[in-house]
Structures are given as C-alpha cells and as structure tokens.
Design a protein around this motif. Structure first.
Motif, PDB file in Angstrom:
ATOM      1  N   PHE A  98       0.844  -1.199   0.000  1.00 43.19           N
ATOM      2  CA  PHE A  98       0.000   0.000   0.000  1.00 43.19           C
ATOM      3  C   PHE A  98       0.874   1.242   0.000  1.00 43.19           C
ATOM      4  CE2 PHE A  98      -2.398  -3.324   2.176  1.00 43.19           C
ATOM      5  CZ  PHE A  98      -3.493  -3.391   1.335  1.00 43.19           C
ATOM      6  N   ASN A  99       0.314   2.302  -0.520  1.00 41.96           N
ATOM      7  CA  ASN A  99       1.028   3.567  -0.520  1.00 41.96           C
ATOM      8  C   ASN A  99       1.165   4.051   0.926  1.00 41.96           C
ATOM      9  OD1 ASN A  99       1.461   6.419  -0.511  1.00 41.96           O
ATOM     10  ND2 ASN A  99       1.018   6.379  -2.696  1.00 41.96           N
ATOM     11  N   PRO A 100       2.373   4.149   1.441  1.00 38.21           N
ATOM     12  CA  PRO A 100       2.537   4.442   2.869  1.00 38.21           C
ATOM     13  C   PRO A 100       1.937   5.783   3.278  1.00 38.21           C
ATOM     14  CG  PRO A 100       4.676   4.028   1.828  1.00 38.21           C
ATOM     15  CD  PRO A 100       3.648   3.968   0.747  1.00 38.21           C
ATOM     16  N   ALA A 101       2.080   6.800   2.442  1.00 37.27           N
ATOM     17  CA  ALA A 101       1.510   8.099   2.798  1.00 37.27           C
ATOM     18  C   ALA A 101      -0.001   7.992   2.952  1.00 37.27           C
ATOM     19  CB  ALA A 101       1.876   9.137   1.740  1.00 37.27           C
ATOM     20  N   MET A 102      -0.631   7.214   2.090  1.00 34.70           N
ATOM     21  CA  MET A 102      -2.084   7.101   2.152  1.00 34.70           C
ATOM     22  C   MET A 102      -2.524   6.239   3.325  1.00 34.70           C
ATOM     23  SD  MET A 102      -3.395   9.073  -0.143  1.00 34.70           S
ATOM     24  CE  MET A 102      -2.087  10.193   0.320  1.00 34.70           C
ATOM     25  N   VAL A 103      -1.681   5.277   3.718  1.00 36.31           N
ATOM     26  CA  VAL A 103      -1.998   4.494   4.915  1.00 36.31           C
ATOM     27  C   VAL A 103      -2.056   5.441   6.116  1.00 36.31           C
ATOM     28  CG1 VAL A 103      -1.129   2.744   6.512  1.00 36.31           C
ATOM     29  CG2 VAL A 103      -1.037   2.331   4.057  1.00 36.31           C
ATOM     30  N   GLY A 104      -1.032   6.297   6.246  1.00 34.58           N
ATOM     31  CA  GLY A 104      -1.022   7.247   7.347  1.00 34.58           C
ATOM     32  C   GLY A 104      -2.234   8.162   7.292  1.00 34.58           C
ATOM     33  N   TYR A 105      -2.561   8.605   6.095  1.00 37.38           N
ATOM     34  CA  TYR A 105      -3.679   9.538   5.933  1.00 37.38           C
ATOM     35  C   TYR A 105      -4.991   8.892   6.373  1.00 37.38           C
ATOM     36  CZ  TYR A 105      -6.687  13.007   3.747  1.00 37.38           C
ATOM     37  OH  TYR A 105      -7.613  13.982   3.520  1.00 37.38           O
ATOM     38  N   VAL A 106      -5.201   7.665   5.968  1.00 40.53           N
ATOM     39  CA  VAL A 106      -6.465   7.007   6.296  1.00 40.53           C
ATOM     40  C   VAL A 106      -6.552   6.719   7.799  1.00 40.53           C
ATOM     41  CG1 VAL A 106      -7.717   4.831   6.030  1.00 40.53           C
ATOM     42  CG2 VAL A 106      -6.961   6.098   4.028  1.00 40.53           C
ATOM     43  N   ASN A 110      -4.426  -0.224  -4.730  1.00 46.19           N
ATOM     44  CA  ASN A 110      -3.183  -0.897  -4.317  1.00 46.19           C
ATOM     45  C   ASN A 110      -3.474  -2.375  -4.103  1.00 46.19           C
ATOM     46  OD1 ASN A 110      -1.835   1.748  -2.183  1.00 46.19           O
ATOM     47  ND2 ASN A 110      -1.719   1.420  -4.376  1.00 46.19           N
ATOM     48  N   PHE A 111      -4.605  -2.591  -3.490  1.00 46.52           N
ATOM     49  CA  PHE A 111      -5.010  -3.950  -3.194  1.00 46.52           C
ATOM     50  C   PHE A 111      -5.201  -4.744  -4.484  1.00 46.52           C
ATOM     51  CE2 PHE A 111      -8.011  -7.149  -1.627  1.00 46.52           C
ATOM     52  CZ  PHE A 111      -7.291  -7.571  -0.527  1.00 46.52           C
ATOM     53  N   ALA A 112      -5.728  -4.055  -5.491  1.00 51.71           N
ATOM     54  CA  ALA A 112      -6.039  -4.744  -6.748  1.00 51.71           C
ATOM     55  C   ALA A 112      -4.833  -4.866  -7.669  1.00 51.71           C
ATOM     56  CB  ALA A 112      -7.169  -4.010  -7.473  1.00 51.71           C
ATOM     57  N   ALA A 113      -3.749  -4.140  -7.353  1.00 54.65           N
ATOM     58  CA  ALA A 113      -2.633  -4.073  -8.310  1.00 54.65           C
ATOM     59  C   ALA A 113      -2.075  -5.445  -8.725  1.00 54.65           C
ATOM     60  CB  ALA A 113      -1.522  -3.190  -7.752  1.00 54.65           C
ATOM     61  N   PRO A 114      -1.872  -6.362  -7.773  1.00 57.79           N
ATOM     62  CA  PRO A 114      -1.335  -7.662  -8.210  1.00 57.79           C
ATOM     63  C   PRO A 114      -2.237  -8.372  -9.211  1.00 57.79           C
ATOM     64  CG  PRO A 114      -1.189  -7.437  -5.827  1.00 57.79           C
ATOM     65  CD  PRO A 114      -1.990  -6.272  -6.323  1.00 57.79           C
ATOM     66  N   PHE A 115      -3.559  -8.185  -9.058  1.00 56.92           N
ATOM     67  CA  PHE A 115      -4.464  -8.835 -10.013  1.00 56.92           C
ATOM     68  C   PHE A 115      -4.337  -8.182 -11.381  1.00 56.92           C
ATOM     69  CE2 PHE A 115      -6.267  -9.212  -5.772  1.00 56.92           C
ATOM     70  CZ  PHE A 115      -6.339 -10.596  -5.671  1.00 56.92           C
ATOM     71  N   ILE A 116      -4.217  -6.848 -11.359  1.00 53.54           N
ATOM     72  CA  ILE A 116      -4.026  -6.150 -12.638  1.00 53.54           C
ATOM     73  C   ILE A 116      -2.763  -6.669 -13.311  1.00 53.54           C
ATOM     74  CG2 ILE A 116      -3.657  -3.917 -13.726  1.00 53.54           C
ATOM     75  CD1 ILE A 116      -5.209  -2.637 -11.502  1.00 53.54           C
ATOM     76  N   ASP A 117      -1.705  -6.779 -12.528  1.00 57.08           N
ATOM     77  CA  ASP A 117      -0.444  -7.278 -13.099  1.00 57.08           C
ATOM     78  C   ASP A 117      -0.638  -8.636 -13.751  1.00 57.08           C
ATOM     79  OD1 ASP A 117       0.881  -5.095 -12.252  1.00 57.08           O
ATOM     80  OD2 ASP A 117       1.687  -6.016 -10.433  1.00 57.08           O
ATOM     81  N   HIS A 118      -1.388  -9.460 -13.060  1.00 52.45           N
ATOM     82  CA  HIS A 118      -1.549 -10.809 -13.573  1.00 52.45           C
ATOM     83  C   HIS A 118      -2.181 -10.821 -14.954  1.00 52.45           C
ATOM     84  CE1 HIS A 118      -1.888 -15.137 -13.189  1.00 52.45           C
ATOM     85  NE2 HIS A 118      -3.067 -15.025 -13.771  1.00 52.45           N
ATOM     86  N   TYR A 119      -3.100  -9.886 -15.185  1.00 51.25           N
ATOM     87  CA  TYR A 119      -3.818  -9.911 -16.459  1.00 51.25           C
ATOM     88  C   TYR A 119      -3.264  -8.961 -17.511  1.00 51.25           C
ATOM     89  CZ  TYR A 119      -7.100 -12.876 -14.104  1.00 51.25           C
ATOM     90  OH  TYR A 119      -7.654 -13.933 -13.438  1.00 51.25           O
ATOM     91  N   THR A 120      -2.187  -8.268 -17.178  1.00 51.86           N
ATOM     92  CA  THR A 120      -1.674  -7.298 -18.148  1.00 51.86           C
ATOM     93  C   THR A 120      -0.205  -7.528 -18.461  1.00 51.86           C
ATOM     94  OG1 THR A 120      -1.210  -5.797 -16.344  1.00 51.86           O
ATOM     95  CG2 THR A 120      -3.226  -5.409 -17.578  1.00 51.86           C
ATOM     96  N   GLN A 121       0.182  -8.788 -18.507  1.00 52.82           N
ATOM     97  CA  GLN A 121       1.561  -9.041 -18.918  1.00 52.82           C
ATOM     98  C   GLN A 121       1.760  -8.528 -20.326  1.00 52.82           C
ATOM     99  OE1 GLN A 121       3.798 -12.665 -19.263  1.00 52.82           O
ATOM    100  NE2 GLN A 121       2.784 -13.335 -17.406  1.00 52.82           N
ATOM    101  N   PRO A 122       2.797  -7.725 -20.548  1.00 61.14           N
ATOM    102  CA  PRO A 122       2.950  -7.191 -21.895  1.00 61.14           C
ATOM    103  C   PRO A 122       3.359  -8.266 -22.892  1.00 61.14           C
ATOM    104  CG  PRO A 122       4.725  -6.439 -20.470  1.00 61.14           C
ATOM    105  CD  PRO A 122       3.802  -7.241 -19.623  1.00 61.14           C
ATOM    106  N   ARG A 123       3.071  -7.997 -24.135  1.00 59.84           N
ATOM    107  CA  ARG A 123       3.505  -8.876 -25.220  1.00 59.84           C
ATOM    108  C   ARG A 123       5.017  -8.748 -25.341  1.00 59.84           C
ATOM    109  NH1 ARG A 123       4.832  -9.012 -30.765  1.00 59.84           N
ATOM    110  NH2 ARG A 123       5.867  -7.119 -30.130  1.00 59.84           N
ATOM    111  N   VAL A 124       5.662  -9.863 -25.531  1.00 57.77           N
ATOM    112  CA  VAL A 124       7.120  -9.881 -25.550  1.00 57.77           C
ATOM    113  C   VAL A 124       7.618  -9.955 -26.989  1.00 57.77           C
ATOM    114  CG1 VAL A 124       9.060 -11.371 -24.931  1.00 57.77           C
ATOM    115  CG2 VAL A 124       7.295 -10.868 -23.269  1.00 57.77           C
ATOM    116  N   TYR A 125       8.817  -9.412 -27.230  1.00 55.70           N
ATOM    117  CA  TYR A 125       9.415  -9.493 -28.566  1.00 55.70           C
ATOM    118  C   TYR A 125       9.369 -10.928 -29.065  1.00 55.70           C
ATOM    119  CZ  TYR A 125      12.872  -9.358 -32.327  1.00 55.70           C
ATOM    120  OH  TYR A 125      13.497  -9.456 -33.538  1.00 55.70           O
ATOM    121  N   GLY A 126       8.871 -11.089 -30.286  1.00 51.22           N
ATOM    122  CA  GLY A 126       8.900 -12.396 -30.926  1.00 51.22           C
ATOM    123  C   GLY A 126       7.844 -13.366 -30.457  1.00 51.22           C
ATOM    124  N   GLN A 127       6.929 -12.907 -29.580  1.00 56.67           N
ATOM    125  CA  GLN A 127       5.900 -13.829 -29.093  1.00 56.67           C
ATOM    126  C   GLN A 127       4.623 -13.717 -29.908  1.00 56.67           C
ATOM    127  OE1 GLN A 127       6.142 -16.145 -26.939  1.00 56.67           O
ATOM    128  NE2 GLN A 127       7.689 -15.690 -25.416  1.00 56.67           N
TER     129      GLN A 127
END
Ligand code: SF4
Ligand code: SF4
Lengths: 339, 510
Positions: A121-129, A318-335
């Motif tokens: 999580f974004n530490p500044a926002m954790v403190g803020y909340v 922030n919580f959702a970021a790992p899921f976003i990562d999972h579904y947005t792997q970029p296309r790789v050269y030559g793939q």
C-alpha cells in the motif's frame, strides 16, 4: 592484480534511488509554495516536523532490524513518504496528529511489510487514512484561503502547531465539501453564491493544483515515471464527472473543472498514484490502475461520506494491483501478436 | 529508401568510442607464444591433428572439425607445437580447456593458399565447405559456426542477408575499423553470402555514430551491386542485437525461440563477411582478427590486428597497459562482456574487445538497494519483458513464473541493470535463473530416461516370470495328460489348455 570479476553489465547509468527521491521532493516545491501562499506556513511546518519524525523512526527501525541506517536515511525515500503525507494534511494540524500520521505511514505503511520496496500500500495514504478514521474533525478543518480570510502569521502557525486539540482559526468548507453538502441548489447557483468557488474551481485550490501539475510534468519530463497512470486517472475522472454532471442540476456530481482542480486531484495523480512500489507494473496495467482510481475518486466524492476520496481510492487499487499485473503481462518481442 | 523501424526500450550509455581511434589499425609485435583453444565456437571442440614437436606453417590445419557443428583451427603463423594441453581460456568463470600451443619461429612462412576466381562457377554447397574448412565462426557474438548457418535447410529460404555493422556496445570500434579499412572485402563477402543462400537483398546496417564507416561502405557498394543497401539508423543500445537489428531494418520480429532464418534472414558480422571473402577468394583460413584494446588504464588504446591465440597480456603491453590503474579486465564491452580472471588468456575468434578501465571509469558496483518497482527497467528492455517481475521470481526461485514471463527471451543486454536506480545486478539473476531452469530440464530428461530404463527392466522381469509360469502350466498339463493315460487323446482340449496358458502369460505381462 586483484581484478574485479563481477558480471555484466559493467557500466551503470546515472540513476539512483536517491536521485529519484530527490527529484520527487523537488517537484513538490511549486505546489508547497502555492499552498503556503494561500494557507500560510502551516504546511511547511508540518513537512519539516513530519520529516524529522520520519527520519528518527527510520533510523530506529533500521537499528532494530540491525541494518546500517545511513544508506536508508540518505536515499530520501522516507522523507518522500512523510512529505507527501504532510502535504495532504490540513495546513494547521496539531503536531501530535502529524506525528501519529507519520508513524503510521512509516511503521504500518512500510516497515510492517519489510521496508522500502515491499509495501503493497502507498505508505503516505496508509497514514492519511489512519488519521482520517481516528481524527475526522481535525482532518477536515481546512483553513480559509488567502482572499477569503486573513492568512495566519508564522507565530500563529506555531501556536496552531502546538495546540492540544484542533485549529481554532477560521476554517471553511472546501469546494468539495460544498458539493457534497449541496441541498437542492443548481450548480450555477452554488458556484456563484459561495465565495469558495473561483474562476476555474475553488479559490486557492485551483492554483495549488496547477502548481502540482507543473511539478508533476517536470517529473514526467525527467522520466521518473511514465504518463500512463496520471493521464488515465485524470481522463477517467473527467469522463465520470461529465457523465455525472447532469446538466448542472441540483443532484449533479459537480462541474468537471471543480473535480480536476480541487482537493488532492492533481497532487494525487502525479505524486501519489505514481508511487511505483504499490502500483501496477506494466504500462497497460498502470493505465487500468489509474483509470480505476479516477472512477473511484469520483464515485466516493459523489456518493460517499468523505470529502476527498483519493486515499481510499488509492488503497483499494493498491489492493487490486497484483491482479491487474496478472492480467496485463505485456507482449514480448517475438511472441507474436497476442496483445 | 528502406524504412527504419524503432525498437522498444533501449538506452544511451556514454559511447567512449573515440578513445580507441576507430579506423586506425595497428599490428602488434609477434608474440612469443600462441595458445589456440580447440573450442572457439559453439558446438563440439575440434580434434588436434598435430603433436608436440611438430613444425607447422601459417594456415596449416592443426585441429579438425569434429562432426557437422564444429569448426577447425589453423596455425596463425609458422612455428613449433610446444604443447597440446589445458590452458585458461576466455570464459566468465575462468575455465581451462584443451588448447594447442605454438612457439612462432618469426619467419611467418605459410602454406600455399589457393583461392577461386569466380565463385559463381561453384555450387553453393561447395562454397559452404570452403567456409567450413577455413574455420569461420561468427565473429560478433557467440561464435556460432558460420557454415551451419549457411547450410540450406528444408522449407526455408533466405531472401535477405544483413551485415550487422551496428556495433552498439560502448567502447568497441573493431567493426567500425574493419568497415573503414576493408569495405570492399565486406561487400564482396556479403555478395558471396547472398549467392550461397540465394538471397535477393543485401542490407548493411550501420549506426549513425559511425559516419566514416557508413560512407566507406556506401562508396564500396555503389556501382558494384544494386541489390545492396547501406542503411544508417539512430544510435541506441542494443540496436546491434541480432533480433533488434532485424526489427529495425525489416520491421519483422524473429519468433520467440526461433532463428532469423525462420523469417528468411541471414545476419552476419562485417568481420565474418571478410573472413568468407578471404576463405573463398584467397583460400585463406581465419587466423587473425581485429581486436579493440581500450579503457583508460591503457596509454595507447586502439585497434590491433592480432593473431588468434595471442595472449591478452601481450596485446595489453602493446597498448601501454598500466596494471596498477586497472580495476577489471573485460572481454567484450562494458554492457555484455565478462570479466577475466587474468590477462594470461588468449584471444579467440569471438574476441572483439579487451577493455581495461580504471576504477573511476567503471566504478565497483554500489551495493544493491531494494527494488522500488519504478519500472525504468521495463521501459529500457528491448525484449519488452518485465525485468522487475523476473527479478522477484528469480529471487524466489519460481521457475514456472520465470518461464511464463518469458525469461528465455531475455538477451542479457544489461539495459535493465544500467537504468536501475537501485543498482540491482538484474542480469546476474536472469543468468542464474536460466541456468537453474536448464539444469532442471536436464534433470528431468535424465530422470525420464532412468525411469524408462527402470520400467523396461521391470517389464522384462515380469515377462520372464510369465514365460516361466506358462511353461510350468504347459508341463503340468502334459503331465496330467500323461497321468490320464490319454496321450494325444483330445487335441482340442490340449489346444484349449495351450491357449489358456498363452493368455495367462499375456495377461501377466500386461
Ligand atoms: S529499475 Fe530496478 S528498482 Fe526499478 S523496477 Fe526495475 S528492478 Fe526495480
Ligand atoms: S537484460 Fe534481459 S531483461 Fe534486461 S533489458 Fe536486456 S533483454 Fe530485457
């Protein structure tokens, strides 16, 4: 001959964590200067005091974790966290609230997870909340901007800083507060009848946001981050505000410009959601991450109970970021083309 | 004009190329000894055909190719064979390998060389064997046997020959120099390559930081052959990576795990083109190459035309080596080269540069800080990977995720490490990750094999047991028949019993 036998590459570019963090700190300067102009020296005091607390805590934690504190203090990362938090706090927050906030950011936001680079999580926002939930009254006590009231002097600021409870100077509802509290007034009536509304958005706030925009663009130019998250967030917020504007009716979500240039919008877009550690990693992921924050900010502002929504929106994404990562792997050269 | 395509990512490290004065070629003094590794290429090591005490002439075969994916070795000058033994070779982990050592006699007498005048009168396959016999291996990178690349392959036709004059690594100017000094030979070599593979186009790609080399190549090509295009494109590291250059010049991408020939392209280094020309037109085997000696720990950096096998220490001395100022010796460039453990190592066919920097020039790496996930590495990666994710997976030894995130498409260019603000030695993790995965794959092959062996044995044991059982049943049946005193009385019954026994035997083997 004592030759070094390390592996390639043997050359390294000029970039370092210290440089990145220093650039972020420098980029906050225009925004902080304009805040100081409109609200007086309160924010500056918070930033300085918060920074001291942050450095002390970081040094302490590093001692406890039996690491050398020096390199961690010199990389400025903890100062970035505390500075971003203090910018988000109302200008005359009592010192102990600042300290609690910084401690929450540094300890709960960062070190609980293992320190720099490991915080989900974004530490500044954790403190803020933490503060927003614990001290809702103090956290919504924004002073009136220059032009609508007398700006406190340095002496007043010190007094306010060391006060025991809450700011007893002139506070005033922010434009976003007014939108939220609006009871049946048309947008045109509301914005013309309240002194808080200025030419574009809110008096003072519009300039603060523009100043943060300047700092943010400079960071973009320095390639500290890519354009994807900020642009996506602002675009999504604009679109949501347009859809919810409803011709400016009394149930309208508020004018687009007010959304874009009020509260923490621009500051958030360029300084908070661009925190690399807690956001999505790929460019496509960051587009989604930013856009979702834009929509959430609007929804919470329009329908939620909190005047500004950035912190919650950021933490949720922030919580959702790992899921976003999972579904947005970029296309790789030559793939092949499986974009 | 050919359209120039951009590649993803890339960086602009300081080039430092002027240091080694590209275009000036020096000849080092004759070394006192030459050490020729039998494996200067990818594939099987060559087999020595000389013994200690033999006299050899320049150009004489001293080790022959072992099988199709191998490359022979020739004597670079006349002299005496003084050892066939293990010596330290250029390798990241300071390996020793089998080498032939020659003590030059200083007269530089050569075997008679027979070139051919009109290569077009020969079949491509004949020219390929000339290239093979001349000991040519790719001189830019890994040292893949050139003849193997040239061999015709079923169902694949090459339409474009690319000469890779990019030389995007900082410091190195060996290709720049060869393009300035031997442009004609490069063009002729490229034409021969095109003839061999039947290509219609020849593209010579030069980065725009080498205007002199570009002009030399353009002049050499003009009027000779209108199939040849000499193309200049913006300088960016790593444009010279084979896959990257192919995309820049053609807009096509080599499929992951595939070869340039899959999309009709043959890519060669200018040095290799010259070697092909020399082998075919002059019958001269590959025994020397241009090496850049550079870095601020050298008084006289420059490009040297050195015999293969020359000890690096000998070249360093020729370049005015100041050992006390040198912090590491790099074989290759600062981005992809590897650090040598000593200077008592010979140069080989793939040695394009020896870099002797000072501590100030290439400082000892700072301790790595945690990854802040800033994404600068992903912005820089030419393979469009997510280096920060690969780093996490590599640290977690999560081989599946590494493969899923296409670790094997990483070309180890080092761009990610170069930009990383946390100074993480990312490439080191990727190398380790690749090695671990390869190890696991081999382990799997091994265990599959031993499982297969075990199962085969198990099957044999069961089959034998079943056969014994069947025989016993037969004997028993026969004994019964005998006891009943009706030998041959009921053939039908006997047949049924036999079939039963057979069936039983079959069942028990299943
Ligand atoms: S550049 Fe370094 S710090 Fe930044 S994301 Fe990549 S690995 Fe992490
Ligand atoms: S070394 Fe591999 S991961 Fe790093 S930039 Fe090069 S290709 Fe990408």
């Amino acid at each position: 001959m004592g030759l070094l036998t390390v592996t390639s590459p043997h050359a390294h570019g000029p970039q370092s964590v210290t440089r990145v963090m220093r650039a972020v700190l420098l980029a906050t300067l225009p925004g902080v200067a304009v805040m100081t102009y409109f609200f007086g020296p309160g924010t500056l005091l918070n930033i300085i005091a918060g920074g001291l607390v942050a450095l002390a805590l970081e040094g302490l934690v590093m001692r406890l974790r039996q690491r050398q504190a020096g390199p961690y203090l010199r990389d400025y990362s903890v100062l970035v966290t505390s500075t971003l938090l203090c910018i988000a706090l109302p200008a005359y927050t009592p010192w102990w609230i600042v300290a609690v906030g910084v401690a929450s950011s540094v300890l709960l936001g960062k070190h609980v997870f293992g320190g720099l680079g490991y915080n989900p999580f974004n530490p500044a926002m954790v403190g803020y909340v933490v503060l927003l939930i614990s001290f809702p009254v103090q956290m919504s006590a924004w002073p009136a901007p220059r032009g609508l009231a007398e700006v406190p002097s340095l002496g007043d600021s010190f007094v306010a800083f060391f006060q025991a409870n809450q700011y007893d100077g002139i506070t005033m509802a922010t434009p976003l507060d007014l939108l939220r509290q609006n009871q049946g007034e048309l947008m045109s009536e509301l914005t013309s009848s309240r002194a808080q509304f200025g030419a574009l958005a809110g008096v003072g706030w519009e300039w603060i946001n523009i100043a943060f925009l300047a700092g943010g663009l400079w960071l973009l130019y320095q390639r500290i981050f890519t354009w994807h998250a900020p642009v996506a967030m602002l675009a999504a917020l604009t679109l949501s505000a347009l859809l919810g504007y409803d011709g400016g009716s009394s149930t309208s979500g508020g004018p687009v410009m007010v959304h874009l240039l009020s509260g923490a919008t621009i500051f958030g877009a360029f300084f908070i959601i661009t925190d690399p550690v807690s956001s999505a990693v790929s460019n496509r992921g960051r587009l989604i991450f930013g856009a979702a924050i834009g929509v959430l900010v609007y929804l919470i502002r329009a329908f939620g109970n909190y005047p500004d929504a950035l912190a919650f929106a950021v933490l949720i994404m922030n919580f959702a970021a790992p899921f976003i990562d999972h579904y947005t792997q970029p296309r790789v050269y030559g793939q092949g083309d499986k974009r | 004009m050919r359209k120039i395509h951009d590649i993803h990512g890339g960086i602009h490290p300081p080039e430092r190329k002027a240091l080694s004065r590209p275009g000036e070629l020096q000849t080092p003094p004759m070394p006192g000894r030459l050490v020729l590794p039998l494996s200067q290429h990818i594939g099987k090591p060559a087999q020595p055909v000389v013994a200690v005490g033999d006299q050899v002439l320049g150009g004489q075969l001293i080790a022959e190719a072992e099988g199709p994916v191998s490359v022979p070795v020739h004597a670079p000058t006349s002299g005496t064979i003084t050892a066939v033994d293990r010596f330290a070779i250029p390798h990241a982990s300071g390996l020793e390998d089998c080498c032939v050592e020659i003590a030059p006699d200083g007269t530089d007498r050569w075997v008679e060389l027979n070139g051919i005048d009109d290569y077009r009168a020969f079949e491509p396959s004949e020219l390929v064997s000339l290239a093979r016999n001349a000991g040519i291996a790719g001189m830019g990178g890994a040292g893949f046997p050139t003849a193997v690349k040239l061999m015709a392959r079923e169902g694949r036709s090459i339409d474009t020959v690319i000469i890779n004059g990019t030389e995007c690594e900082p410091y190195i100017t060996a290709d720049d120099t060869i393009m300035q000094c031997q442009p004609r030979e490069i063009v002729l070599g490229a034409q021969m390559l095109a003839y061999i593979v039947g290509a219609e186009h020849i593209v010579i790609g030069v980065e725009d930081n080498k205007p002199t080399a570009f002009a030399a190549m353009r002049d050499a090509a003009s009027g000779i052959d209108n199939r040849i295009e000499v193309v200049s494109f913006p300088t960016k590291y790593p444009s010279g990576g084979e896959k990257q250059l192919i995309e820049i010049l053609t807009g096509k991408q080599v499929p992951s795990g595939g070869l340039p020939s899959d999309i009709g392209i043959l890519c060669n280094n200018p040095g290799t083109a010259v070697a092909i020309y020399e082998a075919i037109a002059n019958g001269r085997p590959l025994t020397r190459r241009i090496v850049t000696l550079t870095g601020e720990a050298l008084q006289n950096p420059g490009n040297f035309e050195a015999m293969l096998g020359t000890p690096i220490s000998h070249l360093l001395d020729a370049a005015g080596y100041r050992a006390e100022q040198n912090n590491r010796l790099i074989h290759g460039g600062p981005m992809m080269g590897f650090a040598l453990h000593s200077a008592d190592i010979p140069i080989i066919k793939t040695t394009n540069c020896i870099l002797a920097p000072t501590e100030q020039e290439l400082p000892t790496p700072a301790p790595a800080q945690p990854c802040i996930r800033c994404g600068m590495c992903a912005e820089a990666c030419p393979a469009e990977l997510l280096p920060q994710q690969l780093y996490w997976f590599a640290r977690a030894k999560d081989n599946d995720s590494l493969e899923q995130h296409n670790l094997f498409d990483c070309i180890e260019c080092g761009a990610c490490s170069w930009v990383c603000p946390s100074q993480i030695p990312l490439v080191q993790y990727y190398r380790a990750g690749k090695a671990a995965i390869n190890e696991a794959r081999q382990e799997k092959v091994r265990s599959d094999r031993s499982r297969a062996r075990f199962e085969a044995r198990q099957e044999r044991v069961e089959r034998e047991a079943a056969e014994r059982e069947a025989k016993r049943a037969q004997r028993k049946a026969a004994a019964q028949r005998k006891a009943e005193g009706s030998d041959g009385e009921d053939p039908v019954k006997a047949a049924i019993a036999r079939a039963k026994a057979r069936k039983q035997a079959e069942e028990s083997t299943e």
